[in-house]
Structures are given as C-alpha cells and as structure tokens.
Design a protein around this motif. Structure first.
Motif, PDB file in Angstrom:
ATOM      1  N   VAL A 585      -7.040  -1.292 -10.746  1.00  0.00           N
ATOM      2  CA  VAL A 585      -5.618  -1.682 -10.728  1.00  0.00           C
ATOM      3  C   VAL A 585      -5.308  -2.736 -11.790  1.00  0.00           C
ATOM      4  O   VAL A 585      -4.304  -2.620 -12.508  1.00  0.00           O
ATOM      5  CB  VAL A 585      -5.198  -2.143  -9.325  1.00  0.00           C
ATOM      6  N   PRO A 586      -6.158  -3.775 -11.981  1.00  0.00           N
ATOM      7  CA  PRO A 586      -5.843  -4.758 -13.033  1.00  0.00           C
ATOM      8  C   PRO A 586      -5.831  -4.155 -14.443  1.00  0.00           C
ATOM      9  O   PRO A 586      -5.231  -4.739 -15.353  1.00  0.00           O
ATOM     10  CB  PRO A 586      -6.969  -5.795 -12.890  1.00  0.00           C
ATOM     11  N   MET A 587      -6.477  -3.011 -14.638  1.00  0.00           N
ATOM     12  CA  MET A 587      -6.506  -2.395 -15.960  1.00  0.00           C
ATOM     13  C   MET A 587      -5.305  -1.484 -16.198  1.00  0.00           C
ATOM     14  O   MET A 587      -5.174  -0.884 -17.264  1.00  0.00           O
ATOM     15  CB  MET A 587      -7.798  -1.570 -16.125  1.00  0.00           C
ATOM     16  N   LEU A 588      -4.426  -1.360 -15.203  1.00  0.00           N
ATOM     17  CA  LEU A 588      -3.282  -0.458 -15.291  1.00  0.00           C
ATOM     18  C   LEU A 588      -1.967  -1.186 -15.544  1.00  0.00           C
ATOM     19  O   LEU A 588      -0.891  -0.683 -15.220  1.00  0.00           O
ATOM     20  CB  LEU A 588      -3.174   0.361 -13.997  1.00  0.00           C
ATOM     21  N   SER A 589      -2.049  -2.361 -16.163  1.00  0.00           N
ATOM     22  CA  SER A 589      -0.830  -3.141 -16.388  1.00  0.00           C
ATOM     23  C   SER A 589       0.175  -2.411 -17.275  1.00  0.00           C
ATOM     24  O   SER A 589       1.394  -2.625 -17.148  1.00  0.00           O
ATOM     25  CB  SER A 589      -1.181  -4.501 -17.011  1.00  0.00           C
ATOM     26  N   ASP A 590      -0.303  -1.541 -18.158  1.00  0.00           N
ATOM     27  CA  ASP A 590       0.605  -0.769 -19.021  1.00  0.00           C
ATOM     28  C   ASP A 590       1.208   0.429 -18.294  1.00  0.00           C
ATOM     29  O   ASP A 590       2.085   1.105 -18.838  1.00  0.00           O
ATOM     30  CB  ASP A 590      -0.130  -0.274 -20.272  1.00  0.00           C
ATOM     31  N   TYR A 591       0.738   0.684 -17.097  1.00  0.00           N
ATOM     32  CA  TYR A 591       1.205   1.838 -16.326  1.00  0.00           C
ATOM     33  C   TYR A 591       1.527   1.391 -14.900  1.00  0.00           C
ATOM     34  O   TYR A 591       0.802   1.718 -13.950  1.00  0.00           O
ATOM     35  CB  TYR A 591       0.134   2.937 -16.319  1.00  0.00           C
ATOM     36  N   PRO A 592       2.600   0.647 -14.713  1.00  0.00           N
ATOM     37  CA  PRO A 592       2.898   0.077 -13.393  1.00  0.00           C
ATOM     38  C   PRO A 592       3.074   1.128 -12.295  1.00  0.00           C
ATOM     39  O   PRO A 592       2.681   0.885 -11.148  1.00  0.00           O
ATOM     40  CB  PRO A 592       4.187  -0.714 -13.621  1.00  0.00           C
ATOM     41  N   ASP A 593       3.650   2.275 -12.619  1.00  0.00           N
ATOM     42  CA  ASP A 593       3.801   3.322 -11.604  1.00  0.00           C
ATOM     43  C   ASP A 593       2.438   3.816 -11.126  1.00  0.00           C
ATOM     44  O   ASP A 593       2.253   4.079  -9.926  1.00  0.00           O
ATOM     45  CB  ASP A 593       4.607   4.500 -12.163  1.00  0.00           C
ATOM     46  N   VAL A 594       1.502   3.932 -12.072  1.00  0.00           N
ATOM     47  CA  VAL A 594       0.154   4.382 -11.707  1.00  0.00           C
ATOM     48  C   VAL A 594      -0.537   3.298 -10.878  1.00  0.00           C
ATOM     49  O   VAL A 594      -1.229   3.595  -9.901  1.00  0.00           O
ATOM     50  CB  VAL A 594      -0.673   4.717 -12.961  1.00  0.00           C
ATOM     51  N   ALA A 595      -0.328   2.044 -11.244  1.00  0.00           N
ATOM     52  CA  ALA A 595      -0.934   0.944 -10.494  1.00  0.00           C
ATOM     53  C   ALA A 595      -0.447   0.944  -9.050  1.00  0.00           C
ATOM     54  O   ALA A 595      -1.245   0.777  -8.109  1.00  0.00           O
ATOM     55  CB  ALA A 595      -0.633  -0.390 -11.170  1.00  0.00           C
ATOM     56  N   ASP A 596       0.837   1.124  -8.864  1.00  0.00           N
ATOM     57  CA  ASP A 596       1.378   1.176  -7.494  1.00  0.00           C
ATOM     58  C   ASP A 596       0.798   2.360  -6.727  1.00  0.00           C
ATOM     59  O   ASP A 596       0.468   2.237  -5.540  1.00  0.00           O
ATOM     60  CB  ASP A 596       2.909   1.270  -7.532  1.00  0.00           C
ATOM     61  N   TRP A 597       0.704   3.498  -7.417  1.00  0.00           N
ATOM     62  CA  TRP A 597       0.136   4.681  -6.763  1.00  0.00           C
ATOM     63  C   TRP A 597      -1.314   4.435  -6.371  1.00  0.00           C
ATOM     64  O   TRP A 597      -1.757   4.825  -5.282  1.00  0.00           O
ATOM     65  CB  TRP A 597       0.227   5.874  -7.716  1.00  0.00           C
ATOM     66  N   MET A 598      -2.087   3.778  -7.253  1.00  0.00           N
ATOM     67  CA  MET A 598      -3.495   3.501  -6.977  1.00  0.00           C
ATOM     68  C   MET A 598      -3.661   2.596  -5.760  1.00  0.00           C
ATOM     69  O   MET A 598      -4.585   2.774  -4.961  1.00  0.00           O
ATOM     70  CB  MET A 598      -4.160   2.864  -8.193  1.00  0.00           C
ATOM     71  N   LYS A 599      -2.768   1.616  -5.603  1.00  0.00           N
ATOM     72  CA  LYS A 599      -2.855   0.732  -4.440  1.00  0.00           C
ATOM     73  C   LYS A 599      -2.722   1.531  -3.146  1.00  0.00           C
ATOM     74  O   LYS A 599      -3.433   1.282  -2.166  1.00  0.00           O
ATOM     75  CB  LYS A 599      -1.776  -0.341  -4.523  1.00  0.00           C
ATOM     76  N   THR A 600      -1.833   2.507  -3.163  1.00  0.00           N
ATOM     77  CA  THR A 600      -1.660   3.352  -1.979  1.00  0.00           C
ATOM     78  C   THR A 600      -2.842   4.299  -1.805  1.00  0.00           C
ATOM     79  O   THR A 600      -3.353   4.490  -0.695  1.00  0.00           O
ATOM     80  CB  THR A 600      -0.358   4.177  -2.099  1.00  0.00           C
ATOM     81  N   ALA A 601      -3.301   4.880  -2.927  1.00  0.00           N
ATOM     82  CA  ALA A 601      -4.408   5.828  -2.855  1.00  0.00           C
ATOM     83  C   ALA A 601      -5.696   5.178  -2.388  1.00  0.00           C
ATOM     84  O   ALA A 601      -6.560   5.845  -1.801  1.00  0.00           O
ATOM     85  CB  ALA A 601      -4.626   6.470  -4.226  1.00  0.00           C
ATOM     86  N   CYS A 602      -5.838   3.872  -2.629  1.00  0.00           N
ATOM     87  CA  CYS A 602      -7.061   3.159  -2.275  1.00  0.00           C
ATOM     88  C   CYS A 602      -6.899   2.277  -1.039  1.00  0.00           C
ATOM     89  O   CYS A 602      -7.796   1.497  -0.705  1.00  0.00           O
ATOM     90  CB  CYS A 602      -7.523   2.293  -3.449  1.00  0.00           C
ATOM     91  N   ALA A 603      -5.769   2.391  -0.347  1.00  0.00           N
ATOM     92  CA  ALA A 603      -5.552   1.605   0.870  1.00  0.00           C
ATOM     93  C   ALA A 603      -6.597   1.976   1.914  1.00  0.00           C
ATOM     94  O   ALA A 603      -7.017   3.143   1.999  1.00  0.00           O
ATOM     95  CB  ALA A 603      -4.149   1.843   1.409  1.00  0.00           C
ATOM     96  N   PRO A 604      -7.045   1.012   2.711  1.00  0.00           N
ATOM     97  CA  PRO A 604      -8.083   1.328   3.703  1.00  0.00           C
ATOM     98  C   PRO A 604      -7.559   2.269   4.778  1.00  0.00           C
ATOM     99  O   PRO A 604      -6.388   2.229   5.143  1.00  0.00           O
ATOM    100  CB  PRO A 604      -8.445  -0.046   4.279  1.00  0.00           C
ATOM    101  N   PHE A 605      -8.444   3.122   5.259  1.00  0.00           N
ATOM    102  CA  PHE A 605      -8.110   4.008   6.380  1.00  0.00           C
ATOM    103  C   PHE A 605      -8.193   3.216   7.681  1.00  0.00           C
ATOM    104  O   PHE A 605      -9.037   2.339   7.833  1.00  0.00           O
ATOM    105  CB  PHE A 605      -9.074   5.191   6.430  1.00  0.00           C
TER     106      PHE A 605
END
Length: 605
Positions: A585-605
């Motif tokens: 996520v810290p490497m996705l600063s140029d792609y904020p939409d992808v960063a937000d998506w990654m936070k959801t995709a990696c949220a704990p079950f």
C-alpha cells in the motif's frame, strides 16, 4: 511492447519448407530425420535461429518433436498444446500425435521403418535421448545416422543470425559472491571427486558461475556459450567474440580465458587423457563423442553448478524479495483492473495480457517477462499450461473464473505468480474448489520439515485437502526459480515423481496447487517462497526448516469460504494479507484508487 500472443506458422510453413528439407535429406542419403524441439543449449527458450521445429512445422510451443520421412511427416506434442498445434500446423501435411516425456520413442518403435536410414543431429540431443532414439529406430527396423550438419540449417533460406548481444556483468550486490569464489568452490568439488575439469554447457550455469548475464533468448537473461572449468579454478569461456567487451574482460579477470565458440572442438580435444566431469542431462551427445575421441575419461555426473546455483545466498534472497516488491505494484494494479475496469462481453484474454505487461513496463525497470503469460478465461483455464493465441482468444463473460500466471525479470530477481479471480458472481462449487486449493497452498506455506526432506516428501501436503474431496491436479506443486535467471530451475522440485535433491536453506520454489474441470474452469494459486534457515522449535527432536513467501498479492476474497479454513489456516491468511498491505500500500501513492482497493482486498477475515 512485445506481444506474447502472436501466432506464427500456418499451412504455408509446411508447404514451402518440407520440400526443401526433403531435398536436403535426399542429398545427405537419409530417408528420414528426427527433429526435437531442443537446440544446442537445451534451453526452455531459444533464439530465432535455433527454432528449427517452428521453421519445419509452424508450431511454436515449448515442447514437441517432428519426424520427417520422404512420404510422411509427424508432429508430436503433449497435452498442453492440443489446441495450439491444430491452429499452427497443416493437418494435411502432418499427422498429429500426443507423446509423454521424455519423447515419442515408443511411438517410433512401433512404426514400420525396415531398412530406412534415419538421420539425427547429435548436437541437439543428450546422450540419453539419442540412445532412446537409436533403440526405437532399431526396433522399427531402421538405421540411425548421426549427421555432421543439421539438414534444417542447410535448408533454411534466410535463417536469422545467431544472437550477438553483449555480455553484461551481474553486479556483486545482486550476486553476493564473486565469480572467483564460485569457481574455486566448484573446483574444490572437482578435486575431491578426482576430476581434472568439468564441461559446463547449460547457459544458466554459465551465467551464475561467471556472474554474467545476456539477452540471447527471450524471457531469460542468458548468454549462450560453453565453459570448461579446471580443477585449479581457472576456466575457459567459449562465446562469440562480438559479445565480449573490455568491461567483461576486466570483470572476468586473468583466470578466465575467453575463446571463440567455434574453438570448442579444440578446447575439448585439449582435455586429452584427462578426467572430465560432464552432465549427460545437459551436455549433448556431440560433446560426449568429442571427449571420447580425445581419449578423455568421462565422469558422468550432474552439473556441479546446478545445486550451488539453486541454493541462494543472502544477497540473492534479498534481491528476489525486492523484485517481488517491485512486481507487487503492477500486480495490484492488474487485480484492481480485473475487478473494476474490464467490460464483460468485450474484454479478452489478449487484452488482459497487454494490460498486465503494460503495468509491468510502467515500473521502468522491467527487463523482460519471465515466461509467456498464461491468460486463461473459463474453459481455457482448465488447460494448466494454456497459451492464448489469436484463434483461442476468449472474451470475458460474467459467472466464470479467470486464471492468470505471469512473471517478470528484474535485475534484482525473477518473479512468477498465479492468481485466479471470479468475473461476476462465482458459484458455490467454484468457491468450494478455490478454498480447497487455498488450503493446500496454505499448508505448503506453513509446513516445517527436517534436513533431508525432498519436494517429493512434501507434495502430498498441498494435495491433501483436494484428495479428501476425491480431487487432484496433474502438474507438480513447485519448481525452482533462478536469481535473475530462468523461471524454471532445478534440481529441486515439489511433485509426485521422485526427486532426490533435499530442500536446503536459500532454495526458491513455487507453491502452486490447483484444480481443473475440463470444459469449465481452472483454479491455481501460486506464490514463490524460499527455504528458511534451520530453527529449533520448542521441545523439537531436531532442527527444522520452513518456507517464507516473497510474493505479495491478495487472494480472491469472494472465492474463499472461511468456514472451510481451520483457525490456524485463517490466521496464516490474515497474517499474510497484513504483510501484503503493509508492504504494498505505501508503494501505491501514485495510484490512490488501487491503494484503497488493496486495503479492502487485504482486510482481515
């Protein structure tokens, strides 16, 4: 950007090239010619000048063979290429037959070839495969004849020149150990075993031993050449002179003599009456026969470079981890695009290949892809090693699965990752099967094992959840991966078939169980992971090793049934997803939409 899906070949190949080849065969006094896919270097990928099977047949797959007779032609392929061969090869000219490794020799043995003289090129066949061919021809009543010149080369008008890309040094910060240290370590092994020298013929071994790289073939940064390593640590490197720069001469130093590749025959002759270590799995029959003519004593043994090359040092492991961090950004962008950017009914498998390669190119540091991308939607995904072509190119529709297996080559290392995602809403069956594959993948990630354990011992662990449901898959669970080298590397392997090489700290292997339903869909989940150092567990009987994943990408959340996961499995998944999010996520600063998506995709079950 290079396209990976272009289909060469077609009916015009055989119609124009077979007559030329048959004319040459007749002039050479042979009634037939056996043509394997392999070239002089036994590489997975070949320079255009060595793609002889493609020239003769139009077939571009990575495995196969052809048998050309004066009145008949046969092409042999394995199950991976059952569709591709129909697209590329004229069935009026070639009979298409399926074979299993190591070759179609049983099929040839059953033919009626009484009295025919069949030629073969000893430079492109190992001693074992050449012997198997000779035995098969003998059973068929034919006479085998080793040819001094390949009739394909003599028939090929406008044959491309051999690649002359310059050699480049591999920076010590990536290699970790100097070439001189590597050569001395291997030389010590030669001395211990009583060998005066070793002939090194595998380009990956040469690249690693001398800390050099090249670009003679696609997908692998290999320099094509040969080497003789002497027991005192000195060496002779046989390459085309145009590839050598002053920088390379300085890099290699005084202990390495650089010789023209055309002098290899003389170099082998100079080993007269010496004991020479040679690998019958990688050196050609021509190398062995030349050594025998030189009255050298041949010590048949596995390439002495292969095992040290597979056991990565700390710099190589760090480089591989960094390569996966670089690769994680395009992978995240691609997975985000699959969920938010595709148009069902319009987007195709080829569109996906272009998009993924474009994202990797955007890193600015991609050297090449590490293999031809497997972009497989729906029923195409049921073919484990499917390769998209213009003819097979499927359009995404909702309600099925998409499997993508891809990788990149970076100075830091080599990547290989597979993810399976649902396009639209998955069925309950898809979710169950995906979760069973995930359970096997997690089990292979969590396992701890003692010294002496081979990949064969571990293979069943990844299959156990599927086996308990009466399911299985027909490919291996894991292969070795090079350090900015080939994406497929031995000698270690995780598979049902016996592998005698124990896993050792530093080895990088894939972890890729799967499940496939013919005509419907395929599922595979793949991470790369390395073998960790020995550790003492509480109250343990002996030290154990484990695996540490270096691939950084989320799994498909809507395909996971957490009720099928044990608490330990769920914890592992959540811990892995946290590592992915914290790193990527810290490497996705140029792609904020992808960063937000990654936070959801990696949220704990």
């Amino acid at each position: 950007m290079r396209q990976t899906f272009d289909v060469r070949g077609g009916p015009e190949i055989g119609r124009t090239h077979l007559p030329l080849l048959r004319e040459t065969m007749k002039a050479r006094g042979v009634d037939g010619f056996y043509l394997p896919h392999e070239d002089e270097y036994q590489n997975e990928y070949q320079p255009e000048a060595n793609q002889r099977l493609t020239w003769a047949t139009g077939f571009t797959g990575s495995a196969g063979a052809a048998f050309i007779l004066s009145d008949k032609a046969i092409i042999y392929v394995d199950g991976r290429y059952s569709i591709q061969v129909l697209e590329q090869v004229d069935q009026e000219l070639f009979d298409i037959q399926k074979f299993d490794p190591p070759g179609p020799f049983d099929l040839i043995a059953d033919m009626d070839l009484e009295g025919k003289v069949i030629g073969y090129d000893p430079r492109v066949m190992t001693p074992h495969t050449a012997k198997a061919l000779r035995l098969a021809l003998q059973k068929a009543g034919a006479i085998a004849k080793a040819l001094s010149k390949n009739p394909i080369d003599q028939s090929w008008k406008g044959r491309p020149r051999q690649p002359m890309t310059q050699l480049v040094p591999q920076d010590l910060k990536y290699a970790g150990t100097s070439s001189a240290e590597k050569r001395e370590a291997i030389a010590a092994k030669l001395r211990k075993e009583g060998a005066d020298a070793a002939i090194i013929t595998a380009p990956p071994s040469i690249a690693w031993l001398f800390n050099i790289r090249g670009s003679d073939v696609r997908c692998s940064p290999l320099p094509l050449g040969r080497a003789i390593l002497h027991a005192d640590g000195s060496a002779e490197l046989f390459v085309a002179p145009k590839k050598v720069t002053d920088e390379i001469r300085e890099h290699l130093g005084n202990q390495v003599s650089i010789r023209d590749i055309n002098e290899l025959n003389k170099g082998l002759a100079d080993l007269k009456e010496k004991t020479v270590w040679a690998d019958p799995a990688t050196a050609s029959e021509w190398v062995f026969s030349t050594l025998k003519r030189s009255k050298a004593t041949i010590m048949e043994a596995a390439d002495p470079v292969a095992l040290p090359k597979s056991t990565k040092n700390s710099a190589e492991i760090s480089g591989a981890a960094r390569a996966h961090e670089i690769d994680a950004v395009p992978i995240a962008r691609f997975l985000h695009w699959l969920e938010t950017g595709i148009e069902p009914g319009k987007t195709t498998e080829i569109d996906a290949v272009r998009k993924l390669e474009g994202f990797r190119n955007d890193t600015g540091v991609l050297k090449d892809i590490s293999f031809e991308t497997i972009s497989a939607f729906g029923s195409n995904g049921a073919m484990a090693h499917y390769r998209v072509s213009k003819a097979s190119n499927a359009t995404f529709t909702e309600g099925n699965l998409f499997l993508v297996d891809s990788g990149g080559q970076y100075f830091e290392g080599t990547t290989d990752i597979t993810r399976t995602v649902a396009i639209g809403e998955p069925t309950a069956e898809m979710i169950k099967h995906y979760t069973l594959v995930l359970k096997g993948h997690v089990a292979m990630s969590m396992i701890r094992f003692p010294e002496g354990t081979t990949g064969t011992h571990l293979d069943a662990i990844a299959r156990q959840p599927l086996w308990m449901a009466g399911l299985d898959y027909d490919h291996g669970t894991g292969h070795g991966v090079g350090a900015y080298l080939g994406v497929h590397e031995g000698p270690q392997r995780i598979a049902k078939g016996w592998n005698a090489t124990p896993l050792a700290p530093g080895m990088i292997v894939s972890n890729e169980p799967g499940y496939y339903i013919e005509g419907q869909y395929g599922i595979r989940i793949e991470n790369l992971q390395y073998v960790t150092d020995f550790e003492e567990l509480p109250n343990s009987f002996r030290p154990v090793m484990g695996f540490e994943p270096i691939t950084l990408a989320p799994y498909a959340r809507n395909l996971i049934d957490t009720s099928l996961l044990t608490p330990e499995e769920l914890k592992w998944v959540n811990d892995y997803l946290k590592k992915v999010a914290d790193t990527v996520v810290p490497m996705l600063s140029d792609y904020p939409d992808v960063a937000d998506w990654m936070k959801t995709a990696c949220a704990p079950f």
